[in-house]
Design a protein around this motif. Structure first.
Motif, mmCIF file in Angstrom:
data_model
loop_
_atom_site.group_PDB
_atom_site.id
_atom_site.type_symbol
_atom_site.label_atom_id
_atom_site.label_comp_id
_atom_site.label_asym_id
_atom_site.label_seq_id
_atom_site.Cartn_x
_atom_site.Cartn_y
_atom_site.Cartn_z
ATOM 1 N N LEU A 38 -1.026 5.255 -5.702
ATOM 2 C CA LEU A 38 -1.097 6.263 -4.649
ATOM 3 C C LEU A 38 -0.842 5.627 -3.282
ATOM 4 N N ARG A 39 -1.495 4.487 -3.032
ATOM 5 C CA ARG A 39 -1.298 3.788 -1.763
ATOM 6 C C ARG A 39 0.162 3.373 -1.600
ATOM 7 N N SER A 40 0.724 2.794 -2.633
ATOM 8 C CA SER A 40 2.104 2.333 -2.586
ATOM 9 C C SER A 40 3.060 3.492 -2.310
ATOM 10 N N ASN A 41 2.836 4.612 -2.970
ATOM 11 C CA ASN A 41 3.671 5.786 -2.758
ATOM 12 C C ASN A 41 3.577 6.259 -1.307
ATOM 13 N N LEU A 42 2.379 6.312 -0.776
ATOM 14 C CA LEU A 42 2.160 6.749 0.600
ATOM 15 C C LEU A 42 2.765 5.754 1.595
ATOM 16 N N GLU A 43 2.553 4.488 1.338
ATOM 17 C CA GLU A 43 3.028 3.426 2.232
ATOM 18 C C GLU A 43 4.556 3.342 2.281
ATOM 19 N N ASP A 44 5.217 3.608 1.178
ATOM 20 C CA ASP A 44 6.673 3.438 1.092
ATOM 21 C C ASP A 44 7.488 4.641 1.567
ATOM 22 N N GLN A 45 6.828 5.692 1.985
ATOM 23 C CA GLN A 45 7.554 6.893 2.409
ATOM 24 C C GLN A 45 8.214 6.709 3.782
ATOM 25 N N THR A 46 9.359 7.345 3.948
ATOM 26 C CA THR A 46 10.041 7.363 5.238
ATOM 27 C C THR A 46 9.506 8.555 6.023
ATOM 28 N N GLY A 50 7.100 8.123 15.012
ATOM 29 C CA GLY A 50 5.880 8.578 15.676
ATOM 30 C C GLY A 50 4.919 9.331 14.781
ATOM 31 N N THR A 51 5.356 9.705 13.576
ATOM 32 C CA THR A 51 4.475 10.424 12.653
ATOM 33 C C THR A 51 3.426 9.463 12.100
ATOM 34 N N CYS A 52 2.228 9.953 11.931
ATOM 35 C CA CYS A 52 1.123 9.152 11.407
ATOM 36 C C CYS A 52 1.500 8.494 10.082
ATOM 37 N N ILE A 53 1.096 7.248 9.908
ATOM 38 C CA ILE A 53 1.405 6.509 8.681
ATOM 39 C C ILE A 53 0.729 7.113 7.451
ATOM 40 N N PHE A 54 -0.271 7.948 7.647
ATOM 41 C CA PHE A 54 -0.977 8.551 6.518
ATOM 42 C C PHE A 54 -0.490 9.951 6.183
ATOM 43 N N TYR A 55 0.511 10.424 6.899
ATOM 44 C CA TYR A 55 1.082 11.724 6.556
ATOM 45 C C TYR A 55 1.897 11.546 5.279
ATOM 46 N N ASP A 56 1.593 12.342 4.269
ATOM 47 C CA ASP A 56 2.258 12.261 2.971
ATOM 48 C C ASP A 56 3.488 13.170 3.003
#
Length: 114
Positions: A38-46, A50-56
């Protein structure tokens, strides 16, 4: 209380996000307990700049919703934090913050911090 029409916004209003030390500690604990996939999927998203790094981006929602920062909870309901799709919901005056921010998610705190 009427809710914000976030579905379909793709995180355009999710940033920049100032965080307090207390919020940062809660986020850090949640990220440490998050399943690696889950973390990896969230972390690797484009994301948009300026969008929050935790926005899925894949699921069009906050990836840390249960422990999101206070500013995120206030967004859309306070005059200085109006939602562009439903500005009429922003009727309250912004309260004084209880704690000063220690930085901004995506600027001062990126995935390598967590």
């Amino acid at each position: 209380m009427e809710t914000l029409p976030c579905k379909g916004c793709r995180g355009l209003c999710c940033g920049p996000v100032p965080v307090t030390a207390k919020e940062l500690n809660r986020i850090k604990m949640k990220i440490k307990r998050m399943p690696k996939k889950l973390r990896s999927n969230l972390e690797d998203q484009t994301r948009y700049l300026g969008t929050c790094i935790f926005y899925d981006q894949d699921n069009d929602r906050c990836g840390i919703h249960s422990i999101r920062p206070e500013i995120c909870k206030m967004f859309g309901y306070y005059k200085d934090l109006a939602c562009f799709r439903k500005p009429e919901l922003a009727t309250q005056s912004l309260p004084a913050m209880k704690e000063d921010p220690v930085g901004i998610l995506s600027v001062d705190f990126k995935w390598d911090y967590f």
